[in-house]
Design a protein around this motif. Structure first.
Motif, PDB file in Angstrom:
ATOM      1  N   ASN A 195      43.839 -46.091 -32.105  1.00 39.39           N
ATOM      2  CA  ASN A 195      44.264 -46.254 -30.720  1.00 39.39           C
ATOM      3  C   ASN A 195      43.073 -46.403 -29.792  1.00 39.39           C
ATOM      4  O   ASN A 195      41.989 -45.888 -30.073  1.00 39.39           O
ATOM      5  CB  ASN A 195      45.072 -45.022 -30.303  1.00 39.39           C
ATOM      6  N   ARG A 196      43.338 -47.062 -28.664  1.00 34.81           N
ATOM      7  CA  ARG A 196      42.297 -47.237 -27.647  1.00 34.81           C
ATOM      8  C   ARG A 196      42.964 -47.211 -26.273  1.00 34.81           C
ATOM      9  O   ARG A 196      44.006 -47.838 -26.062  1.00 34.81           O
ATOM     10  CB  ARG A 196      41.586 -48.573 -27.851  1.00 34.81           C
ATOM     11  N   GLU A 216      48.364 -49.168 -26.681  1.00 32.91           N
ATOM     12  CA  GLU A 216      47.230 -48.391 -27.166  1.00 32.91           C
ATOM     13  C   GLU A 216      46.944 -48.587 -28.650  1.00 32.91           C
ATOM     14  O   GLU A 216      45.799 -48.459 -29.073  1.00 32.91           O
ATOM     15  CB  GLU A 216      47.469 -46.902 -26.923  1.00 32.91           C
ATOM     16  N   VAL A 244      45.901 -50.257 -31.769  1.00 34.30           N
ATOM     17  CA  VAL A 244      45.142 -51.488 -32.020  1.00 34.30           C
ATOM     18  C   VAL A 244      44.949 -51.774 -33.503  1.00 34.30           C
ATOM     19  O   VAL A 244      44.527 -52.864 -33.870  1.00 34.30           O
ATOM     20  CB  VAL A 244      43.768 -51.456 -31.305  1.00 34.30           C
ATOM     21  N   GLY A 245      45.264 -50.818 -34.366  1.00 35.55           N
ATOM     22  CA  GLY A 245      45.144 -51.026 -35.799  1.00 35.55           C
ATOM     23  C   GLY A 245      45.960 -49.991 -36.537  1.00 35.55           C
ATOM     24  O   GLY A 245      46.198 -48.889 -36.038  1.00 35.55           O
ATOM     25  N   ASP A 281      50.950 -55.447 -26.266  1.00 36.20           N
ATOM     26  CA  ASP A 281      49.999 -54.844 -25.346  1.00 36.20           C
ATOM     27  C   ASP A 281      50.247 -53.346 -25.289  1.00 36.20           C
ATOM     28  O   ASP A 281      51.248 -52.897 -24.757  1.00 36.20           O
ATOM     29  CB  ASP A 281      50.167 -55.476 -23.965  1.00 36.20           C
ATOM     30  N   THR A 294      50.637 -53.433 -32.906  1.00 37.22           N
ATOM     31  CA  THR A 294      49.273 -53.933 -32.733  1.00 37.22           C
ATOM     32  C   THR A 294      49.272 -55.352 -32.187  1.00 37.22           C
ATOM     33  O   THR A 294      48.245 -55.818 -31.705  1.00 37.22           O
ATOM     34  CB  THR A 294      48.479 -53.897 -34.057  1.00 37.22           C
ATOM     35  N   ARG A 295      50.415 -56.021 -32.274  1.00 38.14           N
ATOM     36  CA  ARG A 295      50.521 -57.384 -31.749  1.00 38.14           C
ATOM     37  C   ARG A 295      51.057 -57.403 -30.321  1.00 38.14           C
ATOM     38  O   ARG A 295      51.226 -58.459 -29.728  1.00 38.14           O
ATOM     39  CB  ARG A 295      51.408 -58.220 -32.673  1.00 38.14           C
ATOM     40  N   GLU A 310      38.800 -43.838 -27.756  1.00 40.97           N
ATOM     41  CA  GLU A 310      39.360 -44.268 -29.038  1.00 40.97           C
ATOM     42  C   GLU A 310      39.660 -43.049 -29.896  1.00 40.97           C
ATOM     43  O   GLU A 310      38.918 -42.070 -29.859  1.00 40.97           O
ATOM     44  CB  GLU A 310      38.368 -45.181 -29.764  1.00 40.97           C
TER      45      GLU A 310
END
Length: 163
Positions: free
Chosen positions: A61-62, A38, A40-41, A36, A33-34, A68
């Protein structure tokens, strides 16, 4: 390239650290998540708080094209200090994908590998291919490129965390 062949993508990077330092970093499920990519959490599920066989975690994911989505992953293998593997998807017997990190001591430092294998499970990717079977190879190549870029970003984040 066919999905039924369960294609694999792998990246590796030599890092100037101890195997213990690398292991602590690759077992931090929030690391991607840190970077670049998909993911994101992420959060542990069912009171889990560390990599252990059977531990579950959710990944949020995004992607500009896919939108999402949230996945559930289960840790399926752990060789402490060396390797851990997790399956993604709703069916452990036929996961959407398998992912793993490996840490190998080197003459100076370690080599860290991250890999992913497309699974046989009934994933959204399988649905995309079913809707456009004539584009299967292009769809898979596109996802593999996204995975590779994300993995390379993850390993760059590992290196940055050591600086």
């Amino acid at each position: 390239m066919r999905l039924r062949d369960n294609p694999i993508i792998e990246v590796s990077r030599k890092l100037d650290c101890t195997p213990e330092q690398a292991w602590a970093l690759v077992t931090d499920i929030a690391l991607p998540t840190r970077a670049d990519g998909e993911l994101v959490g992420v959060e542990w599920l069912d009171d889990a708080d560390a990599v252990a066989v059977g531990a579950r975690f959710a990944g949020h994911n995004r992607n500009e094209v896919l939108g999402e989505w949230t996945t559930t992953s289960v840790v399926t293998e752990v060789e402490d200090g060396r390797r851990w593997v997790w399956s993604v998807g709703t069916d452990d017997a036929e996961p959407w994908a398998l992912w793993g990190f490996e840490v190998d001591p080197a003459r100076e430092g370690v080599v860290v590998r991250q890999w992913g294998r497309f699974g046989p499970g009934d994933s959204p990717l399988r649905g995309m291919i079913a809707a456009q079977p004539e584009k299967e190879a292009r769809i898979i190549a596109g996802r593999m490129a996204v995975w590779q870029a994300g993995m390379e970003a993850n390993l760059a984040a590992l290196a940055a965390a050591l600086d």
